[in-house]
Enzyme design. Structure first.
Site, PDB file in Angstrom:
ATOM      1  N   HIS A  23       0.685  -1.088  -0.019  1.00  0.00           N
ATOM      2  CA  HIS A  23       0.022  -0.239   0.037  1.00  0.00           C
ATOM      3  C   HIS A  23       0.796   1.332   0.079  1.00  0.00           C
ATOM      4  O   HIS A  23       0.841   2.131   0.948  1.00  0.00           O
ATOM      5  CB  HIS A  23      -0.852  -0.085   1.245  1.00  0.00           C
ATOM      6  CG  HIS A  23      -1.851  -1.031   1.112  1.00  0.00           C
ATOM      7  ND1 HIS A  23      -3.030  -1.423   1.952  1.00  0.00           N
ATOM      8  CD2 HIS A  23      -2.522  -1.909   0.067  1.00  0.00           C
ATOM      9  CE1 HIS A  23      -3.637  -2.422   1.731  1.00  0.00           C
ATOM     10  NE2 HIS A  23      -3.594  -2.491   0.404  1.00  0.00           N
ATOM     11  N   ASP A  83      -1.859  -7.288  -6.687  1.00  0.00           N
ATOM     12  CA  ASP A  83      -0.920  -8.267  -6.037  1.00  0.00           C
ATOM     13  C   ASP A  83      -1.647  -9.801  -6.354  1.00  0.00           C
ATOM     14  O   ASP A  83      -0.992 -10.578  -5.972  1.00  0.00           O
ATOM     15  CB  ASP A  83      -0.646  -8.097  -4.439  1.00  0.00           C
ATOM     16  CG  ASP A  83      -1.930  -7.777  -3.698  1.00  0.00           C
ATOM     17  OD1 ASP A  83      -2.856  -7.238  -4.149  1.00  0.00           O
ATOM     18  OD2 ASP A  83      -1.799  -8.452  -2.480  1.00  0.00           O
ATOM     19  N   ASP A 166      -7.287 -12.418   0.640  1.00  0.00           N
ATOM     20  CA  ASP A 166      -6.718 -11.627   1.872  1.00  0.00           C
ATOM     21  C   ASP A 166      -7.054 -12.083   3.332  1.00  0.00           C
ATOM     22  O   ASP A 166      -6.181 -12.170   4.102  1.00  0.00           O
ATOM     23  CB  ASP A 166      -6.839 -10.096   1.517  1.00  0.00           C
ATOM     24  CG  ASP A 166      -6.069  -9.534   0.593  1.00  0.00           C
ATOM     25  OD1 ASP A 166      -4.985 -10.231   0.304  1.00  0.00           O
ATOM     26  OD2 ASP A 166      -6.640  -8.498  -0.298  1.00  0.00           O
ATOM     27  N   TYR A 194      -1.415  -7.599  10.462  1.00  0.00           N
ATOM     28  CA  TYR A 194      -2.242  -7.623   9.139  1.00  0.00           C
ATOM     29  C   TYR A 194      -3.537  -7.380   9.652  1.00  0.00           C
ATOM     30  O   TYR A 194      -3.959  -6.280   8.901  1.00  0.00           O
ATOM     31  CB  TYR A 194      -2.220  -9.030   8.593  1.00  0.00           C
ATOM     32  CG  TYR A 194      -2.742  -8.895   7.230  1.00  0.00           C
ATOM     33  CD1 TYR A 194      -1.835  -8.769   6.011  1.00  0.00           C
ATOM     34  CD2 TYR A 194      -4.033  -9.441   6.887  1.00  0.00           C
ATOM     35  CE1 TYR A 194      -2.438  -8.927   4.761  1.00  0.00           C
ATOM     36  CE2 TYR A 194      -4.741  -9.506   5.809  1.00  0.00           C
ATOM     37  CZ  TYR A 194      -3.846  -9.367   4.709  1.00  0.00           C
ATOM     38  OH  TYR A 194      -4.285  -9.324   3.264  1.00  0.00           O
TER      39      TYR A 194
END
Ligand code: FEO
Length: 477
Positions: A23, A83, A166, A194
């Site tokens: 990011h 990604d 994710d 995360y």
């Protein structure tokens, strides 16, 4: 190169040991990451997600060694961020008619990234399925805002593997693929980092979505994420952690972070921390300088905390820029169920502290009164900071405070104790706050342990700031 996952499922992703940021520069990766792509070879051949844009050529080359690309029946894109869909254009340049399964929002975001509206999109919604032969199906589950509008998960029946993208992942790179093969503490830390830094804003959506998925009563033998490990040992442990973290999580922990033009606001932070620890020794207290320490670690610590104290010097009537940036990020993360207080040193106006307090209140924190100190805190100001810490500890205590430890009064120390320096009067440098402890002496200047202050040579210099004995005051801490 592939890694066998289960039955006819193979990992065909890419490890990225050297990546440091995600990011933009906002998420610092401590242990690299992986871009997990999976190839399923049943009667139908299906690819689940691709890899980061920078690895697109290697990825397609490797995939062509695993399978004749023309035999690929479907590509599932669970999420379009580059990604995961980064190799799609290079792959579809070779096999342009291959169906791409994604959500309706996925069509928008895949087109937004790749600009190929002519691709053969197959829009799916929750409950839709794709028969891939050998008695197996892929079932799709939309997971909007976990963490993009286009996000979805894909479940493979019979093998009972959930391709979660994710969610449940972590930025973690290891030569081993499965959760039981890697360092458990490293894995936990990266999962929490995360969640704290990426998923916290969507925490309110996590629980209902997980419950919706659990409501299907589907067995789960593995959770195959798009970053980091595949969860095969007790795979739902990460689901349980998500449910815990999504429930306005807090520990008995206080995070103090600050930025300071000189050391004045830092001195306040240290004294406040001391007051907290004195009053409630159970609480974990962590102190960070926002311009020095890893921002994502500070945010993770805030996520774990029951409350935060944010300090800033006043510069040009406003707060220090690093603190402004931290507060902007914290506002976006939408922490809930946390207390906060502002503090800081100032010279001629104290505008920063008021602005920090306002920003914290706007970010949804339950506010405690702020503390300002003019110029460098003297002994009395430092005592006020300690008292502020004591007050915060009492106000934020999660359960009744333990009984206070008996105070040690120097003047009542036994004669033999004083001879050893134990219980003798400690002295503090009024300039840099270095403390002389008679029990320890100052070996750097040949002042032996057990030397009381009166016996310390007159040419003694403070090890902290090199000033003489005249700047020392009795220390009552
Ligand atoms: Fe949402 Fe892994 O990117």
């Amino acid at each position: 190169m592939n890694i066998h996952v289960k039955n006819n499922i193979f990992w065909v992703g890419k490890r990225d040991w050297e990546v440091e940021h995600f990011h933009g520069k906002e998420y610092k990766m401590q242990r690299g990451t992986s871009y997990n792509s999976y190839l399923i070879k049943e009667e139908k051949k299906v690819l689940i997600d691709t890899v980061d844009l920078k690895f697109r050529t290697d990825f397609v080359k490797n995939l062509a060694e695993e399978i004749d690309l023309n035999t690929l029946d479907a590509i599932v894109i669970n999420h379009a961020e580059e990604d995961h869909s980064g190799a799609l254009a290079e792959l579809l340049a070779l096999i342009p008619d291959t169906p791409v399964y994604c959500t309706a929002n996925g069509v928008d975001s895949i087109n937004g990234h790749h600009h190929h509206p002519e691709w053969n999109f197959k829009v799916v919604k929750t409950g839709d399925s794709l028969d891939i032969g050998n008695g197996k199906k892929l079932i799709f589950v939309e997971t909007p805002m976990l963490h993009w509008p286009d996000s979805m998960m894909t479940y493979l029946t019979e093998d009972a593997v959930l391709f979660s993208n994710d969610a449940f992942g972590q930025h973690y790179c290891d030569e081993h693929l499965f959760n039981d093969e890697v360092d458990q503490q490293e894995l936990f830390d990266q999962c929490q980092r995360y969640f704290s830094n990426i998923l916290t804003p969507f925490a309110r959506l996590v629980t209902p979505k997980i419950n919706e998925i659990l409501g299907f009563n589907l067995p789960v033998s593995m959770i195959a994420t798009s970053h980091g490990v595949v969860w095969r040992d007790n795979p739902t442990q990460i689901v349980e952690l998500y449910l815990k973290w999504a429930a306005d999580y807090q520990e008995d922990r206080i995070t103090i972070f600050y930025d300071a033009m000189s050391s004045n606001t830092r001195m306040m932070a240290d004294a406040i921390a001391e007051g907290i620890r004195e009053t409630d020794p159970r609480v974990a207290v962590k102190v960070y300088n926002a311009s020095v320490h890893d921002k994502n670690e500070i945010i993770t610590s805030c996520f774990r905390s029951k409350g935060i104290l944010v300090g800033s010097s006043t510069m040009n009537n406003v707060m220090m820029p690093k603190i402004a940036g931290m507060l902007e990020e914290i506002t976006g993360l939408k922490f809930r169920n946390k207390r906060a207080s502002a503090f800081g040193s100032y010279g001629w106006t104290g505008g920063a502290v008021d602005r920090v307090a306002t920003r914290l209140q706007d970010a949804g924190f339950d506010m405690t009164i702020a503390l300002k100190v003019k110029w460098r805190p003297d002994l009395s100001a430092l005592e006020a900071c300690r008292e502020h810490g004591r007050s915060v500890a009492r106000e934020w205590a999660l359960s009744p405070l333990p009984a206070a430890a008996p105070a040690v009064a120097a003047e009542t120390a036994s004669a033999s104790g004083v001879e050893n320096g134990e219980g003798a009067q400690k002295m503090i440098c009024s300039v840099c706050q270095w403390v002389y402890d008679p029990a320890e002496g100052e070996p750097g200047q040949d002042v032996a342990p057990g030397t009381c202050w009166e016996a310390v040579p007159d040419d003694f210099l403070c090890p902290g700031c090199a000033l003489g004995k005249e700047v020392f005051d009795p220390y009552e801490g």
